[in-house]
Design an enzyme around this catalytic site. Structure first.
Site, short mmCIF file in Angstrom:
data_model
loop_
_atom_site.label_atom_id
_atom_site.label_comp_id
_atom_site.label_asym_id
_atom_site.label_seq_id
_atom_site.Cartn_x
_atom_site.Cartn_y
_atom_site.Cartn_z
N LYS A 98 3.34 11.57 6.63
CA LYS A 98 2.52 11.41 7.83
C LYS A 98 3.11 12.14 9.03
CE LYS A 98 0.11 7.26 6.30
NZ LYS A 98 -1.13 7.96 5.90
N ASP A 112 9.72 2.91 1.40
CA ASP A 112 8.54 3.70 1.74
C ASP A 112 8.37 3.62 3.26
OD1 ASP A 112 6.04 4.69 2.33
OD2 ASP A 112 5.03 3.73 0.64
N PHE A 116 0.86 -1.18 0.00
CA PHE A 116 0.00 0.00 0.00
C PHE A 116 0.90 1.23 0.00
CE2 PHE A 116 -2.30 3.56 1.77
CZ PHE A 116 -3.46 3.52 1.04
#
Length: 407
Positions: free
Chosen positions: A263, A234, A149
């Protein structure tokens, strides 16, 4: 649409109804309307407090309204918030220097969202393949892992194997090769003369906190180095203290060629993401080839620099490691008692719910009634990712509520 419980406060019910009426239904939120927060706790419009075990998908690693981060944002709000990259501003350089030092790299490409960082990383890898490695034009490929994801843009969902994320959004961009997560040999077998990069989450978050086998990241690093392929990590969810180290790659003492961050980089206050790499990689971009109106804005840079300063002490990483061990000790006895498996990486856990006790969504709804906010994923898994400022006693209380919710 959100199913509204009959006992919900009328004001909360109205707010949920307005949201359902006017906001596109891309989420299925739990029936709670949050109005405030501090530390590891949030408060709804009725004044009820909840322990936050999601942290906005790890964007709130430092807790709600961290005083240092709020102070940095407040001070900058009184000066200037946006200049665009058409001009220099006095906050971007110091932020980029601090983040580059934290990562042990030369250059930073500031963006806003995690998906932007991933898309930017893909562009950089392809440009590097053509301009440095010598791959034939339009032939570059990137190896990705099953269960990934990396965001929700059309390029990214094109190499997802999650039908909910992928179906009905084609046609998809070519140039991606998927192999099983955790299988380094499959990565090596997939590499050919056109391979630009390997793009991985060191720990797969959305998939349910899937931790790869010990030695996997070291093997990927060695394979990429030997074949002249970029290793892109990532770390948008796994990085910045979540797993008990600054980056999840640190757990195996591995340094990728490129970090993708987001984030928590914005402290839960502003959207802020970044691609971080050395000059021989990120330096392939030329003026005009990439950009962002808000990327590197002084407000985000001011908050981001303070985030880096908090991480530079190492205290939050150590706290996450210790609390993660504590959490694992509390969760492990639940296996066989409503839980089928537990996976833990620092202060991040995936808890697989026995279908006989309900779905992940049903357990999350039960936790909500007991003052705990958690989120399900892929049907049977509950993710636990509280702010790193949570106390051990609060974790203990949350696990007790989970026991009750499991029946």
């Amino acid at each position: 649409m959100t199913a509204v419980p009959q006992n919900l406060d009328a004001g909360a019910a109205r707010l949920i109804a307005v949201e359902d009426e006017h906001v596109a239904h891309t989420y299925h939120p739990l029936p709670v309307v949050i109005a405030g927060g501090e530390g590891a706790w949030v408060t709804d419009v009725e004044g009820k407090r909840y322990l936050d075990l999601l942290s906005a998908y790890s964007a709130m690693n430092f807790g709600h309204r961290h005083p240092d981060l709020v102070a940095a944002a407040t001070a900058q709000l009184g000066r200037i918030t946006l200049t665009s990259r058409a001009f220099h501003n006095d906050r971007l350089g110091p932020f980029a220097a601090a983040l580059a030092e934290l990562c042990g790299k030369d250059l930073v490409l500031p963006m806003n969202t995690g998906a932007e960082a991933v898309e930017s990383g893909i562009k950089v890898a392809r440009a590097w393949a053509y301009r440095v490695k010598g791959v034939a034009q339009d032939a570059a490929t990137i190896i990705v892992a099953g269960g990934n994801f990396h965001g929700r843009t059309t390029t990214i969902v094109g190499f997802s194997d999650d039908p909910v994320a992928r179906d009905d959004f084609g046609p998809y961009a070519p140039g991606f090769v998927s192999v099983p997560f955790g299988d380094a040999a499959a990565i090596e077998a997939a590499i050919d003369e056109n391979t630009a990069a390997v793009l991985l989450e060191p720990v797969q978050g959305e998939a349910g906190v899937i931790v790869p086998p010990e030695g996997y990241l070291r093997a990927v690093r060695e394979i990429c180095t030997r074949h002249g392929v970029l290793f892109i990590a990532d770390e948008i969810q796994s990085g910045l203290g979540r797993v008990g180290t600054t980056f999840a790659c640190d757990r195996e003492e591995v340094v990728p060629d490129m970090y993708l961050l987001g984030k928590a980089l914005g402290g839960g206050i502003v959207p802020l993401s970044a691609v971080v790499a050395n000059r021989d990689v990120l330096g392939v971009l030329r003026p005009g080839e990439h950009g962002s109106t808000f990327g590197g804005n002084p407000l985000a840079a001011a908050v981001g620099e303070r985030v880096v300063q908090l991480l530079a002490t190492g205290r939050l990483q150590s706290r996450a490691a210790a609390l993660g061990e504590h959490l694992e000790q509390k969760l492990a006895p639940l296996i066989g008692h409503g839980v089928t498996a537990v996976r833990v990486a620092g202060l991040w856990a995936g808890v697989d719910i026995d279908p006989a006790r309900g779905t992940g969504r049903e357990v999350a709804e039960r936790l909500l009634t007991r003052g705990v906010l958690a989120k399900d994923t892929h049907g049977q898994t509950i993710r636990i990712a509280p702010p790193l400022v949570i106390r051990a006693t609060e974790l203990d209380w949350a696990v007790e509520q989970l026991k009750v919710a499991l029946g």
